[in-house]
Design an enzyme around this catalytic site. Structure first.
Site, PDB file in Angstrom:
ATOM      1  N   CYS A  89       0.867  -1.347  -0.048  1.00  0.00           N
ATOM      2  CA  CYS A  89       0.031   0.057  -0.187  1.00  0.00           C
ATOM      3  C   CYS A  89       0.697   1.378   0.096  1.00  0.00           C
ATOM      4  CB  CYS A  89      -1.080   0.081   1.154  1.00  0.00           C
ATOM      5  SG  CYS A  89      -1.988   1.495   1.290  1.00  0.00           S
ATOM      6  N   CYS A 237      -3.544   6.728  -4.911  1.00  0.00           N
ATOM      7  CA  CYS A 237      -3.115   5.532  -4.844  1.00  0.00           C
ATOM      8  C   CYS A 237      -1.680   5.267  -5.142  1.00  0.00           C
ATOM      9  CB  CYS A 237      -4.038   4.651  -5.636  1.00  0.00           C
ATOM     10  SG  CYS A 237      -4.007   2.843  -5.249  1.00  0.00           S
TER      11      CYS A 237
END
Ligand code: PYC
Length: 321
Positions: A89, A237
């Site tokens: 992530c 992201c």
């Protein structure tokens, strides 16, 4: 034990929240990829109680801090969300660095973190700004068409940026914050159609992130990213921007060292660039080029809390369907 407590630090990176468990989590051992399995098999309630309502929300990404297996790393980290564990992530790693700096355990400069998909580095520039150097990223397939019921065919690329993405530029949708319900339904339909039609990443990797692109007034591109649990990423992201850089590199549209500014649906931005590296022998032939993306963004601490998991609480491990 009548009551278990977990110490967490919350932050947001470009609007996308991260909750790091800094104390009270289970002891895990072995390589980080094995520890994900241990966590899933023996203590998944940690994920559900931290992320699901009433303590969390579908938007939240969690991270369990664990000692690194690789000796040259500052920490190990396992990220998760409302449905499962993430391979990597990007926004969360930026949040992790800012969290550790806030706790006084990370100084400005470069550090390495151990993750289930390899070592990533993070350069802490100041209390909030971080550059991560992600895992090697690459485009797996270009121009893949998928039939969306009620819409027609949609064409996109399949790329790895630490998670598997389907990246779509031609979609006819309006990427605005007041249109996120429509965008969520549309991208969920793409994700479901990919699954139905057996379209995967390499080694049957599940494509669980869908990324739409549009032009932007203030950046090189604007995106909307559907995350695996149905929430959309408020940040641009980190792994999605890495996948985008891999596609730009493959199309010759961005060169090594050049900067790409990726704006999110809420208007926050990451700066991305890449260096080209040799493809490792375990990659399928013909993919690539392989790049190592660097992603720069900012995170802010939003809370420090103690979560109580009381045995008498019917929703101790979260509200589950
Ligand atoms: O920043 O890589 C990322 C990410 C994945 C899911 C949510 N954010």
């Amino acid at each position: 034990m009548a009551q278990q407590t977990l110490s967490v630090v919350d932050s947001h990176t470009g609007g996308e929240p991260t909750r790091i468990i800094v104390a009270g989590g289970p002891d895990l051992d072995g390589p980080l990829s094995n520890r994900v399995q241990q966590l899933r098999n023996t203590a998944d309630y940690i994920r559900t109680s931290v992320i699901l309502e009433p303590r969390g929300s579908d938007v939240l990404v969690g991270g369990l801090l664990t000692p690194p297996a690789a000796s040259d790393c500052a920490a190990g980290i396992i990220f998760f969300n409302n449905v499962d564990y993430l391979h990597m992530c990007g926004h969360g790693t930026i949040g992790l660095a800012v969290t550790l700096a806030h706790m006084g355990t990370l100084q400005t400069g470069s550090h390495q973190f151990d993750t289930p998909v390899g070592v990533v580095s993070a350069t802490l520039h100041d209390a909030n700004r971080v550059t991560i150097r992600n895992v090697p990223s690459w485009r797996y397939r270009a121009g893949v068409s998928v039939e969306i019921p009620g819409h027609g065919p949609v064409t996109g690329d399949v790329a790895w940026g630490g998670n598997w993405f389907f990246l779509v530029s031609e979609h006819g949708q309006s990427l605005t914050l007041d249109n996120t319900d429509v965008l969520t339904r549309f991208t969920e339909a793409i994700r479901d159609a990919l699954k139905r039609q057996g379209i995967t990443g390499a080694d049957n990797g599940l494509i669980d992130h869908i990324e739409l692109f549009d032009i932007s007034d203030s950046a090189d591109s604007r995106n909307f990213v559907l995350c695996p649990g149905g929430a959309y990423d408020r940040s641009p992201c980190g792994t999605g921007t890495s996948a985008k850089l891999a596609c730009l590199a493959a199309d010759g549209k961005l060169q090594a060292g050049e900067t790409w500014v990726q704006e999110s649906i809420v208007g926050s931005a990451f700066e991305g660039s890449f260096e080209a590296v040799e493809a490792s022998a375990d990659l399928p032939t013909g993919v690539g080029p392989v790049i190592v993306p660097s992603i720069t963004g900012s995170a802010w601490i939003t809370a420090e809390s103690t979560l109580f998991l009381d045995e008498s609480d019917p929703f101790r491990t979260g509200i589950q369907a």
